[in-house]
Design a protein around this motif. Sequence first.
Motif, mmCIF file in Angstrom:
data_model
loop_
_atom_site.group_PDB
_atom_site.id
_atom_site.type_symbol
_atom_site.label_atom_id
_atom_site.label_comp_id
_atom_site.label_asym_id
_atom_site.label_seq_id
_atom_site.Cartn_x
_atom_site.Cartn_y
_atom_site.Cartn_z
ATOM 1 N N LEU A 120 0.868 -1.377 -0.048
ATOM 2 C CA LEU A 120 0.073 -0.034 0.090
ATOM 3 C C LEU A 120 0.759 1.230 -0.002
ATOM 4 N N VAL A 121 1.990 1.128 0.740
ATOM 5 C CA VAL A 121 2.863 2.400 0.724
ATOM 6 C C VAL A 121 3.423 2.567 -0.426
ATOM 7 N N TRP A 166 4.259 5.722 -5.313
ATOM 8 C CA TRP A 166 4.227 5.663 -7.017
ATOM 9 C C TRP A 166 2.996 6.196 -7.387
ATOM 10 N N GLN A 167 1.800 6.410 -6.720
ATOM 11 C CA GLN A 167 0.778 6.965 -7.624
ATOM 12 C C GLN A 167 0.031 6.125 -8.612
ATOM 13 N N LEU A 168 0.279 4.685 -8.296
ATOM 14 C CA LEU A 168 -0.429 3.824 -9.263
ATOM 15 C C LEU A 168 -1.954 3.788 -9.114
ATOM 16 N N PRO A 169 -2.629 3.348 -10.175
ATOM 17 C CA PRO A 169 -4.123 3.466 -10.513
ATOM 18 C C PRO A 169 -4.828 2.740 -9.015
ATOM 19 N N PRO A 207 -6.934 13.216 13.963
ATOM 20 C CA PRO A 207 -5.983 14.139 14.226
ATOM 21 C C PRO A 207 -4.545 13.796 13.557
ATOM 22 N N ILE A 208 -4.232 12.460 13.717
ATOM 23 C CA ILE A 208 -2.685 12.180 13.140
ATOM 24 C C ILE A 208 -2.950 12.542 11.529
ATOM 25 N N LEU A 209 -3.982 11.919 10.941
ATOM 26 C CA LEU A 209 -4.040 12.137 9.360
ATOM 27 C C LEU A 209 -4.076 13.356 8.989
ATOM 28 N N ALA A 230 -3.108 10.026 -0.522
ATOM 29 C CA ALA A 230 -3.373 8.987 0.190
ATOM 30 C C ALA A 230 -2.144 8.356 1.089
ATOM 31 N N LEU A 231 -1.027 9.053 0.763
ATOM 32 C CA LEU A 231 0.452 8.531 1.250
ATOM 33 C C LEU A 231 0.382 8.564 2.903
ATOM 34 N N PRO A 232 -0.237 9.614 3.495
ATOM 35 C CA PRO A 232 -0.184 9.555 4.947
ATOM 36 C C PRO A 232 -0.803 8.472 5.583
#
Length: 403
Positions: A301-302, A307-310, A364-366, A374-376
């Motif tokens: 998932l990371v 890489w911003q895959l589809p 709060p973390i996000l 969506a990386l965070p």
Amino acid sequence: MKSSDSIDLSNEQRKLPLAFLLPLLASIIAVSPLAIDMYLPAMPILAEQFNTEIPSVQNSLSVYLLGYALGLLFFGPLSDKFSRRKLVIVGLTGFALASFCLPFVSSINQFIGVRFIQAFISSAATVVVPGTIRERYGKNTAKGFSYVSMIMMLAPMVAPTMGSVLLLNSWQTIFFVLAGYSVIVLLLAMVYLPDVEHQLSSANISFIQRYKIVFAHKKARFDLITSMVVSLAFFAFITSISFVYIKVYQVSEFTFSMLFAINVLGLMTAHFINTRLVVRKGSRTMLSYGLIQALFAATCLVFVNYWQLPLVYTVISLLLLMPSLSMIAVNADALILLEFPQESGTATAVIGVLRFGIGSLAGPILAYFYDGSALPFAMLMWCAMLVVLLSQLMNKLTKEVNE
């Protein structure tokens, strides 16, 4: 020192078929998943309605989790002393009233406040469920948990779809439907739920002493950490998934509900597999299987988001990750409760406080690391799995040293 409370089980409960008891327990515990998941598609609309930003609406979920955790802290020890059936009635009644009030709020602060009350009082009903399962299944508690969870998963599977459909009318309709559901379950519980009274012996165990017993139990500590951190990952998913799918990948609300349902089907499959294997393999082994898959999926998932895959790659990664989280959680909780035959309600409260307390930090973390991608979210899931791995390694090392 263990409590010497004796539990007086009525003949009615001994004879109550599990085929009926399990769906009833699942319906009771499902009030929180419904309250959490049904309004997810409405978050963007709520932000517009209350003239605020998405992170503020997401924080309403965190406040709900905090209220639920505090409710468990209060009602957990009470379920080890008083009538469980009465606690269920109190919890479901309060949940129904709060749900009915939510459509009439006029600001985000009022909305958050009523959600807190809704969560706090509902915990009185749900806190009794794990102890009831443990009493009926004994050493196979994880199997009972999986059966109830598998039935209960119908709620989050249909909730976003129901929410999307109800939005065609208004967001308020979502909470009217929640109120109606809780009233129906309340009536069923009043008629059919067996009662369990805890008769205290001369060795009275106080509210605080019960918590001391649980927290002082060394064997359960690392499993408590595991349950807690898995919940952070799970609620990070709940908090972020509508943003990830609807905003980042630009899918429709209906498509979002379908994608969410796919993940819930994966969760149900994991619970079914656990019911088939846990008696032979044991909860510890099944937890390890889930952890291996979770580490792999979270790493994928990371990279997918870096890489911003589809979209399809995110869907596949989550389809592997979420069931494995469920496998870890249900077996960790079973291992914990098996250590506390006389304090199951208090142990459930501790699990819930840690679980929903840290879950309340997901929003709060996000929000703090928010960058429009969506990386965070993916990084938080990955870091959580690393902490779970560390806790289980420490648990194994501690056992080897003690032996």
